[in-house]
Scaffold this motif. Structure first.
Motif, PDB file in Angstrom:
ATOM      1  N   GLU A  78      15.766  53.031  45.450  1.00  0.00           N
ATOM      2  CA  GLU A  78      14.748  52.698  44.456  1.00  0.00           C
ATOM      3  C   GLU A  78      15.331  52.315  43.089  1.00  0.00           C
ATOM      4  N   ASP A  79      16.642  52.421  42.941  1.00  0.00           N
ATOM      5  CA  ASP A  79      17.259  52.137  41.638  1.00  0.00           C
ATOM      6  C   ASP A  79      17.726  50.686  41.547  1.00  0.00           C
ATOM      7  N   LYS A  80      16.774  49.793  41.634  1.00  0.00           N
ATOM      8  CA  LYS A  80      17.047  48.352  41.608  1.00  0.00           C
ATOM      9  C   LYS A  80      17.718  47.934  40.302  1.00  0.00           C
ATOM     10  N   GLU A  81      17.275  48.494  39.196  1.00  0.00           N
ATOM     11  CA  GLU A  81      17.825  48.125  37.886  1.00  0.00           C
ATOM     12  C   GLU A  81      19.323  48.447  37.795  1.00  0.00           C
ATOM     13  N   LEU A  82      19.714  49.610  38.296  1.00  0.00           N
ATOM     14  CA  LEU A  82      21.131  49.982  38.282  1.00  0.00           C
ATOM     15  C   LEU A  82      21.944  49.035  39.161  1.00  0.00           C
ATOM     16  N   ARG A  83      21.441  48.715  40.341  1.00  0.00           N
ATOM     17  CA  ARG A  83      22.161  47.795  41.231  1.00  0.00           C
ATOM     18  C   ARG A  83      22.325  46.420  40.589  1.00  0.00           C
ATOM     19  N   GLU A  84      21.284  45.936  39.952  1.00  0.00           N
ATOM     20  CA  GLU A  84      21.376  44.626  39.292  1.00  0.00           C
ATOM     21  C   GLU A  84      22.387  44.664  38.149  1.00  0.00           C
ATOM     22  N   LYS A  85      22.350  45.745  37.378  1.00  0.00           N
ATOM     23  CA  LYS A  85      23.278  45.882  36.250  1.00  0.00           C
ATOM     24  C   LYS A  85      24.727  45.926  36.745  1.00  0.00           C
ATOM     25  N   THR A  86      24.995  46.746  37.765  1.00  0.00           N
ATOM     26  CA  THR A  86      26.371  46.856  38.249  1.00  0.00           C
ATOM     27  C   THR A  86      26.827  45.576  38.951  1.00  0.00           C
ATOM     28  N   PHE A  87      25.902  44.879  39.603  1.00  0.00           N
ATOM     29  CA  PHE A  87      26.245  43.602  40.220  1.00  0.00           C
ATOM     30  C   PHE A  87      26.683  42.603  39.141  1.00  0.00           C
ATOM     31  N   ILE A  88      25.954  42.556  38.055  1.00  0.00           N
ATOM     32  CA  ILE A  88      26.301  41.651  36.951  1.00  0.00           C
ATOM     33  C   ILE A  88      27.649  42.048  36.352  1.00  0.00           C
ATOM     34  N   GLN A  89      27.896  43.337  36.219  1.00  0.00           N
ATOM     35  CA  GLN A  89      29.183  43.792  35.688  1.00  0.00           C
ATOM     36  C   GLN A  89      30.327  43.378  36.615  1.00  0.00           C
ATOM     37  N   LEU A  90      30.126  43.534  37.912  1.00  0.00           N
ATOM     38  CA  LEU A  90      31.144  43.098  38.881  1.00  0.00           C
ATOM     39  C   LEU A  90      31.396  41.603  38.774  1.00  0.00           C
ATOM     40  N   GLN A  91      30.337  40.845  38.697  1.00  0.00           N
ATOM     41  CA  GLN A  91      30.465  39.393  38.591  1.00  0.00           C
ATOM     42  C   GLN A  91      31.197  38.996  37.313  1.00  0.00           C
ATOM     43  N   THR A  92      30.945  39.696  36.239  1.00  0.00           N
ATOM     44  CA  THR A  92      31.596  39.393  34.963  1.00  0.00           C
ATOM     45  C   THR A  92      33.100  39.622  35.051  1.00  0.00           C
ATOM     46  N   ILE A  93      33.504  40.718  35.671  1.00  0.00           N
ATOM     47  CA  ILE A  93      34.937  40.990  35.851  1.00  0.00           C
ATOM     48  C   ILE A  93      35.571  39.899  36.713  1.00  0.00           C
ATOM     49  N   ARG A  94      34.887  39.513  37.760  1.00  0.00           N
ATOM     50  CA  ARG A  94      35.425  38.466  38.643  1.00  0.00           C
ATOM     51  C   ARG A  94      35.496  37.119  37.925  1.00  0.00           C
ATOM     52  N   GLU A  95      34.517  36.828  37.100  1.00  0.00           N
ATOM     53  CA  GLU A  95      34.540  35.577  36.324  1.00  0.00           C
ATOM     54  C   GLU A  95      35.705  35.570  35.352  1.00  0.00           C
ATOM     55  N   LEU A  96      35.990  36.707  34.753  1.00  0.00           N
ATOM     56  CA  LEU A  96      37.117  36.817  33.832  1.00  0.00           C
ATOM     57  C   LEU A  96      38.425  36.504  34.565  1.00  0.00           C
ATOM     58  N   LYS A  97      38.624  37.138  35.712  1.00  0.00           N
ATOM     59  CA  LYS A  97      39.836  36.872  36.491  1.00  0.00           C
ATOM     60  C   LYS A  97      39.895  35.414  36.929  1.00  0.00           C
ATOM     61  N   ASP A  98      38.785  34.886  37.411  1.00  0.00           N
ATOM     62  CA  ASP A  98      38.744  33.491  37.849  1.00  0.00           C
ATOM     63  C   ASP A  98      39.074  32.539  36.713  1.00  0.00           C
ATOM     64  N   TYR A  99      38.558  32.838  35.535  1.00  0.00           N
ATOM     65  CA  TYR A  99      38.812  31.989  34.369  1.00  0.00           C
ATOM     66  C   TYR A  99      40.316  31.912  34.088  1.00  0.00           C
ATOM     67  N   LEU A 100      40.967  33.068  34.064  1.00  0.00           N
ATOM     68  CA  LEU A 100      42.403  33.098  33.799  1.00  0.00           C
ATOM     69  C   LEU A 100      43.180  32.407  34.914  1.00  0.00           C
ATOM     70  N   GLN A 101      42.806  32.647  36.158  1.00  0.00           N
ATOM     71  CA  GLN A 101      43.485  32.017  37.280  1.00  0.00           C
ATOM     72  C   GLN A 101      43.277  30.504  37.295  1.00  0.00           C
ATOM     73  N   ASN A 102      42.125  30.053  36.862  1.00  0.00           N
ATOM     74  CA  ASN A 102      41.859  28.613  36.806  1.00  0.00           C
ATOM     75  C   ASN A 102      42.685  27.909  35.738  1.00  0.00           C
ATOM     76  N   ILE A 103      42.994  28.596  34.664  1.00  0.00           N
ATOM     77  CA  ILE A 103      43.873  28.015  33.637  1.00  0.00           C
ATOM     78  C   ILE A 103      45.228  27.713  34.262  1.00  0.00           C
ATOM     79  N   ILE A 104      45.729  28.663  35.039  1.00  0.00           N
ATOM     80  CA  ILE A 104      47.020  28.495  35.693  1.00  0.00           C
ATOM     81  C   ILE A 104      46.932  27.421  36.780  1.00  0.00           C
ATOM     82  N   LYS A 105      45.887  27.473  37.581  1.00  0.00           N
ATOM     83  CA  LYS A 105      45.712  26.487  38.662  1.00  0.00           C
ATOM     84  C   LYS A 105      45.603  25.078  38.096  1.00  0.00           C
ATOM     85  N   HIS A 106      44.834  24.920  37.020  1.00  0.00           N
ATOM     86  CA  HIS A 106      44.651  23.602  36.406  1.00  0.00           C
ATOM     87  C   HIS A 106      45.998  23.060  35.921  1.00  0.00           C
TER      88      HIS A 106
END
Length: 82
Positions: free
Chosen positions: A49-77
């Motif tokens: 029933e804690d949909k809000e917590l799941r959405e919040k943590t999902f966004i936090q996970l995505q943000t961390i992954r975007e950060l890593k992807d951003y740095l890796q894309n600089i190197i890849k580019h």
């Protein structure tokens, strides 16, 4: 993003060096891994029933992954340019 200056080759080189340094820094890698684990555990252990917590943590996970992807894309580019 708004840029207030003209990007130069030096800027690209500095970004590349900074991205590589971050991705090779043990403390940064530990931070990323710790946050990923913390957010995943919070999401995984959330109550149905804690949909809000799941959405919040999902966004936090995505943000961390975007950060890593951003740095890796600089190197890849850079590798694709050379």
């Amino acid at each position: 993003m708004i840029r207030f200056f003209k990007k130069t080759k030096v800027d690209d080189t500095r970004r590349l060096i900074a991205a590589k340094q971050l991705l090779e820094t043990p403390m940064f890698l530990e931070l990323v891994e710790t946050l990923e684990n913390r957010y995943f555990e919070a999401w995984y252990n959330s109550k149905q029933e804690d949909k809000e917590l799941r959405e919040k943590t999902f966004i936090q996970l995505q943000t961390i992954r975007e950060l890593k992807d951003y740095l890796q894309n600089i190197i890849k580019h850079d590798k694709l340019k050379n």
